[in-house]
Write a protein that holds these residues in place. Structure first.
Motif, PDB file in Angstrom:
ATOM      1  N   HIS A 119       0.797  -1.225   0.000  1.00  0.00           N
ATOM      2  CA  HIS A 119       0.000   0.000   0.000  1.00  0.00           C
ATOM      3  C   HIS A 119       0.834   1.282   0.000  1.00  0.00           C
ATOM      4  O   HIS A 119       0.266   2.378   0.024  1.00  0.00           O
ATOM      5  N   GLY A 120       2.150   1.167   0.005  1.00  0.00           N
ATOM      6  CA  GLY A 120       2.987   2.363  -0.001  1.00  0.00           C
ATOM      7  C   GLY A 120       3.022   3.091   1.324  1.00  0.00           C
ATOM      8  O   GLY A 120       3.331   4.286   1.376  1.00  0.00           O
ATOM      9  N   GLU A 121       2.725   2.398   2.429  1.00  0.00           N
ATOM     10  CA  GLU A 121       2.688   3.048   3.745  1.00  0.00           C
ATOM     11  C   GLU A 121       4.091   3.232   4.321  1.00  0.00           C
ATOM     12  O   GLU A 121       5.019   2.477   4.007  1.00  0.00           O
ATOM     13  N   ASN A 122       4.222   4.210   5.184  1.00  0.00           N
ATOM     14  CA  ASN A 122       5.456   4.433   5.940  1.00  0.00           C
ATOM     15  C   ASN A 122       5.561   3.363   7.023  1.00  0.00           C
ATOM     16  O   ASN A 122       4.697   3.277   7.895  1.00  0.00           O
ATOM     17  N   PRO A 123       6.615   2.533   7.029  1.00  0.00           N
ATOM     18  CA  PRO A 123       6.715   1.478   8.034  1.00  0.00           C
ATOM     19  C   PRO A 123       7.209   1.973   9.384  1.00  0.00           C
ATOM     20  O   PRO A 123       7.267   1.188  10.340  1.00  0.00           O
ATOM     21  N   ALA A 197       8.800  19.428  -0.911  1.00  0.00           N
ATOM     22  CA  ALA A 197       9.107  18.019  -0.656  1.00  0.00           C
ATOM     23  C   ALA A 197       8.598  17.134  -1.786  1.00  0.00           C
ATOM     24  O   ALA A 197       7.413  17.163  -2.134  1.00  0.00           O
ATOM     25  N   LEU A 198       9.488  16.342  -2.363  1.00  0.00           N
ATOM     26  CA  LEU A 198       9.109  15.393  -3.400  1.00  0.00           C
ATOM     27  C   LEU A 198       8.402  14.189  -2.794  1.00  0.00           C
ATOM     28  O   LEU A 198       8.708  13.778  -1.676  1.00  0.00           O
ATOM     29  N   THR A 199       7.466  13.621  -3.545  1.00  0.00           N
ATOM     30  CA  THR A 199       6.817  12.367  -3.163  1.00  0.00           C
ATOM     31  C   THR A 199       7.490  11.240  -3.931  1.00  0.00           C
ATOM     32  O   THR A 199       7.632  11.308  -5.158  1.00  0.00           O
ATOM     33  N   GLY A 200       7.916  10.209  -3.230  1.00  0.00           N
ATOM     34  CA  GLY A 200       8.635   9.123  -3.861  1.00  0.00           C
ATOM     35  C   GLY A 200       7.716   8.069  -4.449  1.00  0.00           C
ATOM     36  O   GLY A 200       6.520   7.995  -4.132  1.00  0.00           O
ATOM     37  N   ARG A 201       8.323   7.243  -5.320  1.00  0.00           N
ATOM     38  CA  ARG A 201       7.598   6.139  -5.946  1.00  0.00           C
ATOM     39  C   ARG A 201       8.432   4.870  -5.847  1.00  0.00           C
ATOM     40  O   ARG A 201       9.664   4.915  -5.828  1.00  0.00           O
ATOM     41  N   SER A 202       7.743   3.741  -5.844  1.00  0.00           N
ATOM     42  CA  SER A 202       8.432   2.461  -5.882  1.00  0.00           C
ATOM     43  C   SER A 202       9.073   2.264  -7.245  1.00  0.00           C
ATOM     44  O   SER A 202       8.832   3.026  -8.189  1.00  0.00           O
ATOM     45  N   PRO A 207       3.103   5.325  -5.777  1.00  0.00           N
ATOM     46  CA  PRO A 207       3.438   6.398  -4.838  1.00  0.00           C
ATOM     47  C   PRO A 207       3.605   5.849  -3.424  1.00  0.00           C
ATOM     48  O   PRO A 207       2.887   4.931  -3.016  1.00  0.00           O
ATOM     49  N   HIS A 208       4.565   6.407  -2.677  1.00  0.00           N
ATOM     50  CA  HIS A 208       4.821   5.961  -1.315  1.00  0.00           C
ATOM     51  C   HIS A 208       4.713   7.126  -0.343  1.00  0.00           C
ATOM     52  O   HIS A 208       5.082   8.265  -0.663  1.00  0.00           O
ATOM     53  N   GLU A 209       4.184   6.814   0.829  1.00  0.00           N
ATOM     54  CA  GLU A 209       4.160   7.817   1.885  1.00  0.00           C
ATOM     55  C   GLU A 209       5.593   8.190   2.266  1.00  0.00           C
ATOM     56  O   GLU A 209       6.507   7.364   2.161  1.00  0.00           O
ATOM     57  N   PRO A 210       5.797   9.419   2.732  1.00  0.00           N
ATOM     58  CA  PRO A 210       7.156   9.806   3.162  1.00  0.00           C
ATOM     59  C   PRO A 210       7.568   9.049   4.407  1.00  0.00           C
ATOM     60  O   PRO A 210       6.742   8.729   5.261  1.00  0.00           O
ATOM     61  N   VAL A 300      20.358  11.290  -5.885  1.00  0.00           N
ATOM     62  CA  VAL A 300      19.150  10.931  -5.137  1.00  0.00           C
ATOM     63  C   VAL A 300      17.991  10.947  -6.124  1.00  0.00           C
ATOM     64  O   VAL A 300      17.753  11.953  -6.801  1.00  0.00           O
ATOM     65  N   SER A 301      17.271   9.834  -6.204  1.00  0.00           N
ATOM     66  CA  SER A 301      16.143   9.716  -7.128  1.00  0.00           C
ATOM     67  C   SER A 301      14.850   9.528  -6.357  1.00  0.00           C
ATOM     68  O   SER A 301      14.821   8.853  -5.323  1.00  0.00           O
ATOM     69  N   ALA A 302      13.778  10.113  -6.885  1.00  0.00           N
ATOM     70  CA  ALA A 302      12.460   9.933  -6.289  1.00  0.00           C
ATOM     71  C   ALA A 302      11.793   8.667  -6.814  1.00  0.00           C
ATOM     72  O   ALA A 302      10.569   8.572  -6.881  1.00  0.00           O
ATOM     73  N   THR A 303      12.605   7.691  -7.202  1.00  0.00           N
ATOM     74  CA  THR A 303      12.156   6.348  -7.564  1.00  0.00           C
ATOM     75  C   THR A 303      13.072   5.356  -6.851  1.00  0.00           C
ATOM     76  O   THR A 303      14.292   5.479  -6.921  1.00  0.00           O
TER      77      THR A 303
END
Length: 325
Positions: A119-123, A197-202, A207-210, A300-303
């Motif tokens: 689910h792209g949640e912050n662990p 702030a960029l939002t990252g992706r898998s 999309p993933h939570e920060p 640094v990549s947002a992927t």
């Protein structure tokens, strides 16, 4: 020489469409953000450990702690099972602590990790006190190299408690501000993120939570801009970063590498590269320097797809160009 970052960018996989690049070579420094505003900040993942390594060595240099100082002493938690682990062993991943905190209850580490991938949640997201309570009964293994997020989370907490402040304030005051890294932050909640702030992706584009959280900050929760990465590289190469001896190898690590305080040193051909990488749910990072040649590269990549091969190859390219000059 005049640094051109475009060839470094064009060599990356097309999935890296939002990337921060900084480089130092031939006495020149350059940085640029591709696919996002220049002031955008991103998660640097476990490169955060490299910054914590600098903080640790700086605290040793100040006489606040020693490599033999224990977590029980620094955290005033003598009852914790981690109490006998020394700060020096934590800094080289040789404390015997496991890779991850032993979270119990409904949010075990296994469930957190599954929800991150599904689910792209912050662990993470825990406070320092929550981490200390959860880790109080952790089982210490043999004192050998085991890469540990838990170890560096506890190391950062110990340094902050010893200094009487938070990890973020300590990092800003002792490393970021002296080096001119004005965009660095360690957000404890998503509300603390700034407008850039960029939002990252898998790797697959989800999309993933920060990755925000007080406890994870020292191990993987720092954010920075391309300009910050350039300032860090300059401080490492010019040997003026606080706690700079954190880069000096002190113990063996896997892969024929040596480790200082977090920083790995690996021989590649005729060059000796000191580096750290990182990956969160939505970001990947790599920072490396050849201090003898005076070259450095940060990606640094947002992927969340590894940049290790790109980092080593890009650094070699910069070194070759500097030699031609």
């Amino acid at each position: 020489m005049t640094l051109d970052l475009d060839p470094l960018r064009s060599g990356l996989h097309h999935r890296h469409d939002r990337v921060l690049i900084a480089a130092v070579a031939g006495g020149d420094t350059a940085h640029r953000t591709y696919g996002a505003p220049e002031a955008a900040d991103a998660e640097i993942g476990s490169v955060s450990k490299g910054l914590t390594g600098l903080l640790y060595q700086d605290a040793v240099d100040r006489g606040e702690v020693t490599p033999e100082t224990t977590l029980g002493e620094a955290l005033d938690r003598p009852e914790g099972a981690y109490a006998q682990a020394t700060l020096g062993s934590l800094a080289t991943h040789a404390s015997g602590l496991p890779p991850q905190p032993p979270y119990g209850g409904p949010r075990t580490m296994l469930r957190r990790t599954w929800r991150m991938w599904r689910h792209g949640e912050n662990p993470y997201g825990d406070s320092v006190d929550q981490l200390l309570d959860e880790a109080a009964d952790v089982r210490l293994g043999k004192p050998r190299f085991v890469y540990s997020n838990l170890g560096f989370a506890l190391l950062g907490a110990a340094l902050a408690r010893t200094a009487g402040t938070s990890y973020e304030r300590l990092l800003l005051a002792r490393v970021a501000e002296p080096l001119g890294m004005t965009g660095v932050s360690v957000p404890s909640t998503p509300r603390c993120l700034g407008p850039t702030a960029l939002t990252g992706r898998s790797k697959g584009g989800r999309p993933h939570e920060p990755w925000t959280g007080e406890a994870i900050g020292p191990a993987g929760g720092v954010r920075a801009t391309a300009a910050d990465l350039a300032a860090l590289l300059g401080g490492l190469i010019e040997r003026r970063a606080p706690g700079i001896s954190a880069l000096d190898p002190a113990a063996d690590a896997p892969g024929a590498s040596r480790i200082g305080a977090a920083w790995l040193t690996t021989r590649t051909g005729d060059a000796s590269v000191t580096w750290h990488n990182g990956r969160t749910g939505g970001f990947a990072s790599w920072v490396g320097v050849d201090r003898d040649a005076g070259v450095g590269l940060a990606l640094v990549s947002a992927t969340a797809a590894s940049l290790d091969r790109d980092g080593f190859a890009g650094l070699a390219r910069l070194r070759a160009e500097a030699d031609r000059c």
